[in-house]
Scaffold this active site. Structure first.
Site, short mmCIF file in Angstrom:
data_model
loop_
_atom_site.label_atom_id
_atom_site.label_comp_id
_atom_site.label_asym_id
_atom_site.label_seq_id
_atom_site.Cartn_x
_atom_site.Cartn_y
_atom_site.Cartn_z
N ASP A 252 0.83 -1.19 0.00
CA ASP A 252 0.00 0.00 0.00
C ASP A 252 0.87 1.25 0.00
O ASP A 252 1.52 1.57 0.99
CB ASP A 252 -0.87 -0.06 1.28
CG ASP A 252 -1.53 1.25 1.60
OD1 ASP A 252 -2.00 1.91 0.67
OD2 ASP A 252 -1.58 1.61 2.81
N GLY A 302 -5.88 3.96 -8.87
CA GLY A 302 -6.57 5.15 -8.37
C GLY A 302 -5.57 6.11 -7.74
O GLY A 302 -4.97 5.78 -6.72
N GLY A 304 -5.67 9.86 -6.40
CA GLY A 304 -6.43 11.07 -6.13
C GLY A 304 -7.91 10.95 -6.40
O GLY A 304 -8.62 11.95 -6.45
N CYS A 309 -9.52 12.43 -0.71
CA CYS A 309 -8.19 12.74 -1.25
C CYS A 309 -8.10 14.18 -1.69
O CYS A 309 -9.03 14.69 -2.31
CB CYS A 309 -7.90 11.91 -2.50
SG CYS A 309 -8.06 10.17 -2.25
N ASP A 342 -9.86 1.54 -7.39
CA ASP A 342 -9.87 1.98 -5.99
C ASP A 342 -10.21 3.47 -5.88
O ASP A 342 -9.44 4.32 -6.31
CB ASP A 342 -8.49 1.69 -5.39
CG ASP A 342 -8.36 2.23 -3.98
OD1 ASP A 342 -9.39 2.49 -3.33
OD2 ASP A 342 -7.21 2.38 -3.52
N GLY A 365 -14.08 3.06 0.03
CA GLY A 365 -13.70 3.61 1.32
C GLY A 365 -14.88 4.27 2.01
O GLY A 365 -15.61 3.65 2.78
N SER A 366 -15.10 5.53 1.68
CA SER A 366 -16.04 6.32 2.48
C SER A 366 -17.47 5.80 2.47
O SER A 366 -18.18 5.97 3.46
CB SER A 366 -15.99 7.77 2.03
OG SER A 366 -14.71 8.26 2.35
N MET A 392 -5.88 8.63 4.59
CA MET A 392 -4.75 8.12 5.35
C MET A 392 -3.55 9.07 5.25
O MET A 392 -2.58 8.92 5.97
CB MET A 392 -4.37 6.71 4.87
CG MET A 392 -5.45 5.66 5.11
SD MET A 392 -6.29 5.80 6.72
CE MET A 392 -4.94 5.82 7.86
N SER A 482 -29.34 13.49 -15.85
CA SER A 482 -29.29 12.15 -15.23
C SER A 482 -29.73 12.18 -13.77
O SER A 482 -30.14 11.16 -13.21
CB SER A 482 -27.86 11.60 -15.28
OG SER A 482 -27.36 11.60 -16.59
P1 XMP Z 1 -13.35 6.40 -1.58
O1 XMP Z 1 -13.74 7.38 -2.65
O2 XMP Z 1 -14.05 5.09 -1.72
O3 XMP Z 1 -11.79 6.14 -1.82
O4 XMP Z 1 -13.49 6.97 -0.20
C1 XMP Z 1 -11.02 5.29 -1.01
C2 XMP Z 1 -9.57 5.32 -1.46
O5 XMP Z 1 -9.00 6.61 -1.30
C3 XMP Z 1 -7.57 6.48 -1.19
N1 XMP Z 1 -7.09 7.28 -0.07
C4 XMP Z 1 -6.41 8.44 -0.19
N2 XMP Z 1 -5.99 9.12 -1.28
N3 XMP Z 1 -5.12 10.83 0.12
C5 XMP Z 1 -5.33 10.31 -1.12
O6 XMP Z 1 -4.94 10.94 -2.11
C6 XMP Z 1 -5.51 10.20 1.27
O7 XMP Z 1 -5.31 10.71 2.37
C7 XMP Z 1 -6.19 8.94 1.09
N4 XMP Z 1 -6.69 8.04 2.01
C8 XMP Z 1 -7.25 7.04 1.25
C9 XMP Z 1 -7.28 5.01 -1.01
O8 XMP Z 1 -6.80 4.50 -2.24
C10 XMP Z 1 -8.63 4.44 -0.64
O9 XMP Z 1 -8.76 3.08 -0.91
#
Ligand code: XMP
Length: 491
Positions: A252, A302, A304, A309, A342, A365-366, A392, A482
Site C-alpha cells: 500500500d 486510483g 487522487g 483525497c 480503488d 472507502g467512504s 490516510m 441524469s
Molecule cells: P473512496 O472514494 O471510496 O476512496 O473513499 C477510497 C480510497 O482513497 C484512497 N485514499 C487516499 N488518497 N489521500 C489520497 O490521495 C488520502 O489521504 C487517502 N486516504 C485514502 C485510497 O486509495 C482508498 O482506498
C-alpha cells in the site's frame, strides 16, 4: 511545455460518461453473474473490496464483506501485533473446523477468561494442560453469574468427564448430529491421546448456511487481505500476517509506480514465495505493467480519486478514475492479473462503469466508513448520526500514526504534534459521513445497481459487460439530466 494544448490527452471519470443501453436477453437481474477475481488466485462472489483505511476496515468490516462474497483489506496503521490480531479475528470467525482454538490453563482465573472472551469475541474457551490435553470447557454461560473473578477456571468449567467431544477426522455431518443430539454449541475435537486438535461450533455451521456465497479459503475460513508498507517493519509484518492466515498482502503506497513499490513486491516474492500480492496505487498502463512485471497478482488503480483525497489539488498529479482504469487494464491485458478500481465510487452506477472499463473489482472507502462495521463510534450532531472518515494522508491520520510510532521512546507528544503540523503537507482530509446502517445494506444497493446495469448492457457475466460496453461521453447538461430534476425531492 512539451506539446501543444491540442495534443493533450483527455481524462474522464464516472460522471463524464454513460453506458449506451444494448439489446438484452437477460430475463432477470438475478441471472446476471457477478462472480469475479480479487487477485490471480482469489475468487469473489461479488466484485467489492473494502479499503485499507483506518476508518473503514478492521475485522468487523472484513468479516461482513467476506460473508457477502467480497473481501476486506485490513489497514496497516496498527502495530504488527494489532494488525495480526485483526486478521486472526477474521480467520477464526467461522471456519467450520477451528484448527487452533483459543485455550487457557486450568489455574487461570475467571477474570482472565473474561478478558479473553471479550478480546477475541468468542463464546467459550477450551481448558487444556501444558501438553494440550483437554481438561474441560468454559463457556460464557458458566461464568455469567460468577461473582468471584479470582476463582480458578478449573472450578467452574465443565470437566472432561462430562464433556462431549469428537475424534479427529469427524465429518461435518457427524459433528452436526452430535451437537444437535446433545443440545450443545461447542464440540472439541481430540486425538487418541486426548489432545486438542480443533473445535467445531454450531454457530459456525449456522453461518455456513446463512452465507452460502461467502469468500472462503480451502479450510472453510473467511478470506481476508492485509496491507503492508514499503519501509521499516514491512517484511516482518508480511511474514506475521501470512502466519496468521492472511490470504493476500496489499502493498500500500500512494504512488505505486515507484521503485519502492516495485522493489517491495520483488522482495516479498523472493523472501516469502508463492503468496498473493496486490500492489498499487497506479493510474497508467505503464504503472500497471511495471507492477505486473515485478510479480503483482493484482494491481490497485486510483490516484487522487478517493472521496477524502486532495492529492490532485496539492500535487497537481493524478488521472480521472475511469481513464485510469481503462489505461491500467490495457497495461495488464497480456497477463491474467486483475485490476482493482480503488476510490471514487459514489453511486451504484459507478461500480458498473468501473467494471465495464476493465476493473475486476472495486475498492470502496467512504461509502463503507458510514456503516456499523467500520471502526470507531457514531457521533450525534443536531440529532443526526454520523461516523468519521479520513484520508490516510490527512493531518489527523499522520499525527496519530507518528504519535503511535514514537510513543514509548520518542520526544514528548505535544512537541511531536507541533513538529508534524509544521512540516506536514496533507494529501487527505477528514470529515463526517452520515450513518448508513449495516454494510450489507450498502452492498445490497451496489450489487442491485450492478445487476441492473448489466442487464441494460445485455451482459450475463462481467466478461460480457466489458465486451459489450459502449461508453458515451456526456455534457454537464446530460449529467444534470441524469440526476433527479425539476421536482422538490421528498426522499
Ligand atoms: P473512496 O472514494 O471510496 O476512496 O473513499 C477510497 C480510497 O482513497 C484512497 N485514499 C487516499 N488518497 N489521500 C489520497 O490521495 C488520502 O489521504 C487517502 N486516504 C485514502 C485510497 O486509495 C482508498 O482506498
Amino acid at each position: 511545455m512539451k506539446e501543444s494544448v491540442s495534443d493533450f490527452k483527455v481524462g474522464l471519470t464516472f460522471d463524464d460518461v454513460l453506458l449506451v443501453p444494448k439489446f438484452s436477453d437477460v430475463k432477470s437481474r438475478k441471472d446476471a453473474d457477478i462472480r469475479t477475481r480479487f487477485s490471480r488466485r482469489i475468487e469473489l462472489g461479488i466484485p467489492i473490496a473494502s479499503a485499507n483505511m483506518d476508518t473503514v476496515t478492521e475485522s468487523a468490516m472484513a468479516i461482513a464483506l467476506a460473508r457477502l462474497g467480497g473481501i476486506g483489506v485490513i489497514h496497516r496503521f496498527l502495530s504488527v501485533e494489532e494488525e495480526v490480531a485483526e486478521v486472526l479475528k477474521v480467520k477464526r470467525s467461522e471456519g467450520v473446523l477451528i484448527e487452533d482454538p483459543i485455550t487457557l490453563g486450568p489455574d487461570r482465573t475467571v477474570r482472565e477468561a473474561w478478558g479473553l472472551i471479550r478480546e477475541r469475541d468468542i463464546g467459550g474457551i477450551v481448558i487444556v494442560d501444558r501438553a494440550r490435553r483437554v481438561l474441560g470447557l468454559l463457556t460464557r454461560r458458566d461464568i455469567t453469574l460468577e461473582d468471584d473473578l479470582e476463582r480458578k477456571v478449573k472450578e467452574v468449567m465443565t470437566p472432561r468427564k462430562d464433556l462431549i467431544t469428537a475424534p479427529k477426522g469427524v465429518t461435518l455431518d457427524e459433528a452436526k448430529k452430535t451437537l444437535h443430539a446433545n443440545k450443545i454449541e461447542k464440540l472439541p475435537i481430540i486425538d487418541r491421546a486426548g489432545n486438542l486438535v480443533g473445535l467445531i461450533t454450531s454457530k459456525d455451521i449456522m453461518k455456513r448456511r446463512q452465507f452460502p456465497s461467502a469468500t472462503k479459503d480451502s479450510k472453510g475460513r473467511l478470506r481476508v487481505a492485509a496491507a503492508v508498507g514499503v519501509k521499516g517493519d514491512h517484511m516482518e509484518r508480511s511474514r506475521k500476517l501470512l502466519e496468521a492466515g492472511a490470504d493476500a498482502l496489499v502493498v500500500d503506497i500512494a504512488h505505486g509506480h515507484s521503485v519502492y513499490a516495485i522493489d517491495t513486491v520483488k522482495e516479498i516474492r523472493k523472501e516469502l514465495g508463492d503468496v498473493e500480492i496486490v500492489a498499487g496505487n497506479v493510474a497508467t498502463a505503464k504503472g500497471a505493467l511495471d507492477l505486473v512485471k515485478a510479480g503483482a497478482d493484482a494491481v490497485k488503480v486510483g490516484v487522487g480519486s478517493g472521496s477524502i483525497c486532495v492529492t490532485r489539488v496539492v500535487t497537481g498529479s493524478g488521472v480521472p478514475q475511469l481513464t485510469a482504469i481503462i489505461e491500467s487494464a490495457k497495461g495488464a491485458a497480456d497477463s491474467d492479473v486483475p485490476i482493482i478500481g480503488d476510490g471514487g465510487i459514489r453511486n451504484p452506477g459507478d461500480v458498473t462503469k468501473a467494471l465495464a472499463a476493465g476493473a475486476s473489482s472495486v475498492m470502496i472507502g467512504s461509502l463503507f466508513a458510514g456503516t456499523e462495521e467500520s471502526p470507531g463510534p457514531t457521533i450525534l450532531r443536531d440529532g443526526v448520526r454520523y461516523k468519521l472518515t479520513r484520508g490516510m494522508a490527512s493531518l489527523a491520520a499522520t499525527v496519530d500514526r507518528r504519535v503511535r510510532e514514537v510513543r514509548s521512546s520518542g520526544p514528548k507528544e505535544d512537541d511531536l504534534i507541533e513538529e508534524i503540523i509544521e512540516e506536514n503537507v496533507p494529501e487527505g482530509v477528514e470529515g463526517l459521513i452520515p450513518y448508513k446502517g449495516r454494510a450489507d445494506e450498502v452492498v445490497k444497493q451496489l450489487v442491485g445497481g450492478l445487476r441492473s446495469g448489466m442487464s441494460y448492457s445485455g451482459a450475463h457475466t462481467l466478461a460480457e459487460l466489458r465486451k459489450n460496453a459502449e461508453f458515451m461521453r456526456i455534457t454537464s447538461a446530460g449529467h444534470k439530466e441524469s440526476l433527479p430534476h425539476d421536482i422538490q425531492k421528498v426522499v
